[in-house]
Design an enzyme around this catalytic site. Structure first.
Site, PDB file in Angstrom:
ATOM      1  N   ASP A   4      -0.550 -33.458  10.624  1.00  0.00           N
ATOM      2  CA  ASP A   4      -1.996 -33.618  10.557  1.00  0.00           C
ATOM      3  C   ASP A   4      -2.440 -34.104  11.934  1.00  0.00           C
ATOM      4  O   ASP A   4      -1.636 -34.588  12.734  1.00  0.00           O
ATOM      5  CB  ASP A   4      -2.407 -34.589   9.436  1.00  0.00           C
TER       6      ASP A   4
HETATM    7  C1  BGC Z   1      -7.557 -33.519   8.313  1.00  0.00           C
HETATM    8  C2  BGC Z   1      -6.920 -32.187   8.063  1.00  0.00           C
HETATM    9  C3  BGC Z   1      -7.544 -31.150   8.952  1.00  0.00           C
HETATM   10  C4  BGC Z   1      -7.409 -31.596  10.402  1.00  0.00           C
HETATM   11  C5  BGC Z   1      -7.991 -30.616  11.397  1.00  0.00           C
HETATM   12  C6  BGC Z   1      -7.589 -33.883   9.785  1.00  0.00           C
HETATM   13  O1  BGC Z   1      -8.387 -35.010   9.983  1.00  0.00           O
HETATM   14  O2  BGC Z   1      -6.888 -34.520   7.584  1.00  0.00           O
HETATM   15  O3  BGC Z   1      -7.066 -31.827   6.725  1.00  0.00           O
HETATM   16  O4  BGC Z   1      -6.977 -29.897   8.741  1.00  0.00           O
HETATM   17  O5  BGC Z   1      -8.074 -32.838  10.561  1.00  0.00           O
HETATM   18  O6  BGC Z   1      -9.374 -30.598  11.330  1.00  0.00           O
END
Ligand code: BGC
Length: 769
Positions: free
Chosen positions: A280
Site C-alpha cells: 500500500d
Molecule cells: C489506499 C489504497 C490505494 C492507494 C493508492 C492508499 O492510501 O489505502 O487503497 O489504492 O492509497 O491511492
C-alpha cells in the site's frame, strides 16, 4: 494472561517519548507472527496459462541486470497513482497502477459505478462479473495495467469502520463470491486486478505509524484468520488475481508489508499465488525484511528499496533469487493478461492538462442503473406504500435528494474527498460514493430529485421540495407522499463516529409528524441505524439505497414507481441500537506506542455475533422485501457422486493458485424450488446457510454458503441448486494446518424473505462419512 505478562514486561522497559505517552519496548512483540521463510518462488505450475506467462517472464528477467530488476520493483511519480520503473531496451513499459474500486479515479470521460458494498447488496453473481468487466474495460482503454481493486479487507469487522463500503460485505462468503466475480471480469478485460488490503486492515484509526508510535496491530488467531479474513481472498486468488496489496496495519505485531506469515505463508504457499504483492502507498517499513517476507514491488516511490535493494543483494542480505522472483512475478502477471501485446496508450491526465478526450464510458450507464436498482434494499413497506401509484402530489425533503452545491473542490473526487469532508457524519448533497482513494469522478450525477421530477412531470403531477430545512414547512395537506432523503457518510482515513446523526433523525421525525405517508430513503456508506424513527407509524416505507453511483436517481425511481421490484438484500446486520454491536461498534482507540487490537471475538462478527448472543437485530443480514411474495418448497440434499469425503484434502496433490484444488470440489448439493405467487415480476435472492457440526461457542450456528438471484414472472417456479464445496463445509484445523471436514450432522437452512420479515424456512440434515 499472556498479554498481561507482555505489558508488564513492556512497562518495565518504558521511557518517555516526549508525547506524554509511554514508549514501550518493541521486543516483547517480536515473534508473535510466525516466521515463514524463504519466500516461495512463483512457478507458473497452476495451469497452462500461468506456465506460458512464466516461461515468457523468465526469459525476459534472465536478460535483466540487477539495477534493472531493482528499477522494476519500485514506483516513480507520474501520470498514474503508481508508476513502476521501465526497461525500454527490452520493451518493458512503466506499468500504470490506478484506483479506484468503483471507477477510474480522477479522470475525465470515465464512469462512476456503484460502490462494491452496493454490488454485494444485489447478491447477483452475473452483475458482479459484469461490473468487473465494465470497470476493467474502462481501465484498459485508459491504458491502466493494474487496477487497485477489488477490496475484501476491511471485511467490515467494526460497524463504524471508515472503509467498509469499499468492500462487499462482512460475510466472508458473500465478499468472496463478489471478489471472485469482479477479479474475473476485470481480468477478462485485460487488466491486472489487485485484491486488497491483505490482511486484517479493519480500521482507519492509526492505520499508519504516526507521532504516537507504530500502526495498530490486528491480533487474530490462525483459525479466525483463515475462516473469516482470508476466506474471501481465497476466491479472488482462485480466479487468477495477478496482484495483491498488503495493508498499512500490523498483523500480530508484524507490519503487513513485511509479514512473512501473510505473504510467504498464506499467499504464496497456501494459496499458491503466482502474481505479485504491491505495498500500500507508503506502507513499506523496512528494506531487507519486506523483501524476504515476500513483498514484490513498493509504491509510490522507492521506499526502502531502489539502490538499497541492489546493495542488499550485493552484500548478501537479500538473495538474487528473491529479486529475480519479484521481477518474474510482475512480468508474469503482465504476460498473463497479454499486456505485452498491443496494450492501449496510457491516457491518464490531470484536469489541468489539455488533451484529446479518451472517452471510455461505453454504454455502462445502463449497467450502472441496473446495479443501482438491484442493490437497493426495501426494509419496511406498510400497506403497500410502495410502489407509488401514480401520485399527483409529491413532496421531496432532505439534503440528500439533490446535488451538492459545489462538489468539485477537488476535481478528481466527487464531493471533495477526505481533505474537505474529514470526520463528516453526512454528506451535504446526494451521496453516490464514499470518500478517499475509493472515490471517483462521475461524468454526471442523476440526483433523486431530478429523476423524481422527470417522472412527476410525465404523470402531470406536482412537486414541492425543501433540501435545507430540518423541519420543512408548510405541510401540504394535499400531498400523496413525502419522500425524505438522508445519508451516512464514510471515508478512508477516518472511522465513523456514529451510525446515525441527529439532524437527519430530526428531519425524518419532523416530516413524519406532518405526513401520514412518509417514505425514507437512506444513502449510506455502510450500516445506518434507524432506531429513532423506524417505528414511527407515519414512516410507511424505508429504502436503503446504498452507494449507487452516477445513475442514482434513475435507479431509485425504477423502484419507487414500481418499474422494478426491489430484490436487494442487506450485506450486513442493522441493529436496533448502536450499542447492540458491543465491542464491534468502534475501532480500537489507543495512544500506546504499540497499539494492540485483539480480535477476541474470533469468528463471531456481524450476524454470527448476533446469533451467538441472541440479540434480535432490527434488520437481519440478508433481509430485504419485495413487491411480490415467494413460496419455497422441495428442499433436498445429497452427497455428490464420487466426491471424496476424506476429512483432509489429499496431501499428494500439489497446491495451485487458489489453494488445494480439492477445496473447490463439490461435496454436496442442495436444491429447492421457488415460486413467485404474487402478481408482479420480481427477482428473489435465495440464501443458504450451513451449520457446521461443532461446539456452538466455537462454530457459528449458521454461516452463508450459497446464494442465487432468481428472476421470476408471476406464477412461475424455478429450481435452485446450491453446490457445497469442501471449503464450504470445512473448518481450519490449526494443528495440522489444513481445512478439515467435520464428522456429524450439517444443518442446512434455506432462507426466504416473506412479505414482512426475513425468516428461516426449513432445514435438512446432510451427512457425510
Ligand atoms: C489506499 C489504497 C490505494 C492507494 C493508492 C492508499 O492510501 O489505502 O487503497 O489504492 O492509497 O491511492
Amino acid at each position: 494472561m499472556k498479554l498481561l505478562t507482555i505489558s508488564l514486561l513492556a512497562g518495565m522497559a518504558s521511557a518517555s517519548n516526549g508525547t506524554g505517552y509511554t514508549q514501550e519496548s518493541e521486543v516483547p512483540y517480536y515473534g508473535l507472527s510466525p516466521p515463514v521463510y524463504p519466500s516461495p518462488e512463483g512457478s507458473g505450475n497452476s495451469n497452462s496459462r500461468w506456465a506460458r506467462a512464466y516461461e515468457q517472464a523468465k526469459h525476459l528477467s534472465a536478460q535483466l541486470t540487477l539495477e534493472e530488476k531493482a528499477n522494476l520493483t519500485r514506483g516513480y511519480t507520474g501520470a498514474c497513482v503508481g508508476n513502476s520503473g521501465a526497461v525500454p531496451r527490452l520493451g518493458i513499459p512503466s506499468l500504470c497502477f490506478a484506483d479506484a474500486p468503483l471507477g477510474v479515479r480522477g479522470q475525465e470521460f470515465v464512469s462512476s459505478f456503484p460502490a462494491q458494498i452496493h454490488v454485494a447488496a444485489t447478491w447477483d453473481r452475473q452483475l458482479m462479473y459484469q461490473y468487473g468487466k465494465a470497470l476493467g474495460d474502462e481501465y484498459h482503454d485508459k491504458g491502466v495495467h493494474v487496477a487497485l481493486g477489488p477490496v475484501a479487507g476491511p471485511l467490515g469487522r467494526m460497524a463504524r469502520g471508515g472503509r467498509n463500503w469499499e468492500g462487499l460485505s462482512n460475510d466472508p462468503y458473500l465478499a468472496g463470491e463478489g471478489l471472485g466475480e469482479i477479479v474475473a471480469g476485470t481480468q477478462d478485460a485485460g487488466v491486472i486486478a489487485t485484491v486488497k488490503h491483505f490482511l486484517l486492515n479493519e480500521q482507519e484509526w492509526r492505520r499508519m505509524p504516526n507521532e504516537l508510535g507504530e500502526s495498530i496491530s490486528a491480533n487474530a488467531d490462525d483459525r479466525t484468520i483463515h475462516e473469516l479474513y482470508l476466506f474471501p481472498f481465497m476466491r479472488g486468488i482462485k480466479e487468477g488475481a495477478g496482484a495483491a496489496m498488503c495493508g498499512y496495519n500490523r498483523v500480530n505485531n508484524s507490519y503487513a508489508c513485511q509479514n512473512s506469515k501473510l505473504m510467504n505463508g498464506l499467499l504464496k504457499t497456501e494459496l499458491g499465488f503466482e502474481g505479485f504483492v504491491v505495498s500500500d502507498w507508503q506502507g513499506q517499513h523496512s528494506g531487507v525484511a519486506s523483501a524476504n517476507a515476500g513483498l514484490d514491488i513498493v509504491m509510490p516511490d522507492g521506499g526502502f528499496w531502489g539502490n538499497n535493494l541492489t546493495q542488499a543483494v550485493n552484500n548478501g542480505s537479500v538473495t538474487t533469487t528473491r529479486v529475480t522472483d519479484m521481477v518474474t512475478r510482475i512480468l508474469a502477471s503482465w504476460y498473463y493478461m497479454g499486456q505485452n501485446d498491443a496494450f492501449p496508450k496510457k491516457a491518464m491526465y490531470s484536469n489541468a492538462q489539455k488533451h484529446e478526450p479518451v472517452n471510455v464510458q461505453g454504454d455502462h450507464s445502463s449497467l450502472i442503473r441496473e446495479i443501482g436498482t438491484a442493490g437497493t434494499v426495501l426494509v419496511k413497506n406498510v400497506n403497500n406504500a410502495l410502489p407509488l401509484q401514480k401520485p399527483n402530489f409529491v413532496c421531496v425533503y432532505g439534503y440528500d435528494a439533490t446535488l451538492s452545491q459545489s462538489p468539485w473542490q477537488n476535481p478528481s473526487r466527487f464531493g471533495g474527498g477526505y481533505e474537505v469532508n474529514f470526520g463528516w457524519n453526512t454528506f451535504n448533497g446526494t451521496m453516490i460514493m464514499g470518500g478517499g482513494s475509493g472515490s471517483g469522478a462521475p461524468p454526471y450525477v442523476i440526483s433523486p430529485f431530478q429523476a423524481i421530477q422527470e417522472r412527476v412531470v410525465k404523470d402531470k403531477g406536482i412537486l414541492r421540495w425543501d433540501f435545507a430545512s430540518e423541519n420543512p414547512s408548510p405541510a401540504y395537506v394535499n400531498a400523496d407522499v413525502a419522500l425524505v432523503f438522508i445519508n451516512a457518510y464514510a471515508s478512508e482515513s477516518f472511522d465513523r463516529i456514529s451510525l446515525a446523526d441527529t439532524f437527519s433523525d430530526n428531519l425524518v421525525n419532523n416530516v413524519a409528524a406532518n405526513y401520514s405517508n412518509t417514505i425514507v430513503v437512506v444513502h449510506s456508506a455502510g450500516i445506518r441505524t434507524a432506531e429513532n424513527w423506524i417505528d414511527h407509524p407515519n414512516v410507511t416505507a424505508v429504502l436503503y439505497a446504498g452507494l449507487p453511483g452516477q445513475e442514482s436517481g434513475n435507479s431509485l425511481v425504477d423502484i419507487l414507481w414500481g418499474d422494478e421490484s426491489p430484490s436487494g438484500k442487506l450485506p450486513y446486520t442493522i441493529a436496533r441500537n448502536q450499542s447492540d454491536y458491543g465491542a464491534l461498534l468502534n475501532s480500537t482507540v489507543s495512544f500506546d506506542a504499540f497499539p494492540q487490537d485483539n480480535f477476541t471475538e474470533g469468528l463471531f462478527i456481524d450476524y454470527r455475533y448476533f446469533d451467538k448472543n441472541e440479540i434480535e437485530p432490527l434488520f437481519e443480514f440478508g433481509f430485504g422485501l419485495s413487491y411480490t411474495t415467494f413460496d419455497y418448497g422441495n428442499l433436498t440434499s445429497s452427497l455428490a457422486l464420487n466426491a471424496s469425503t476424506a476429512p483432509l484434502p489429499d496431501a499428494s496433490v500439489p497446491i495451485v493458485q487458489g489453494g488445494h484444488p480439492s477445496l473447490w470440489d463439490t461435496i454436496a448439493t442442495v436444491t429447492c424450488t421457488i415460486t413467485n405467487n404474487g402478481s408482479v415480476a420480481a427477482s428473489e435472492v435465495t440464501q443458504l446457510y450451513i451449520g457446521i457440526p461443532g461446539d456452538e461457542f466455537e462454530v457459528p450456528v449458521r454461516q452463508l454458503r450459497g446464494f442465487e438471484r432468481v428472476p421470476l414472472q408471476p406464477g412461475d417456479t424455478s429450481t435452485v441448486t446450491f453446490d457445497l464445496t469442501r471449503r464450504d463445509l470445512s473448518v481450519w484445523d490449526h494443528i495440522v494446518q489444513k481445512w478439515r471436514l467435520q464428522p456429524g450432522t450439517y444443518n442446512v437452512t434455506v432462507s426466504a424473505t416473506t412479505s414482512q420479515k426475513f425468516e428461516l424456512l426449513d432445514f435438512v440434515m446432510l451427512w457425510w462419512r
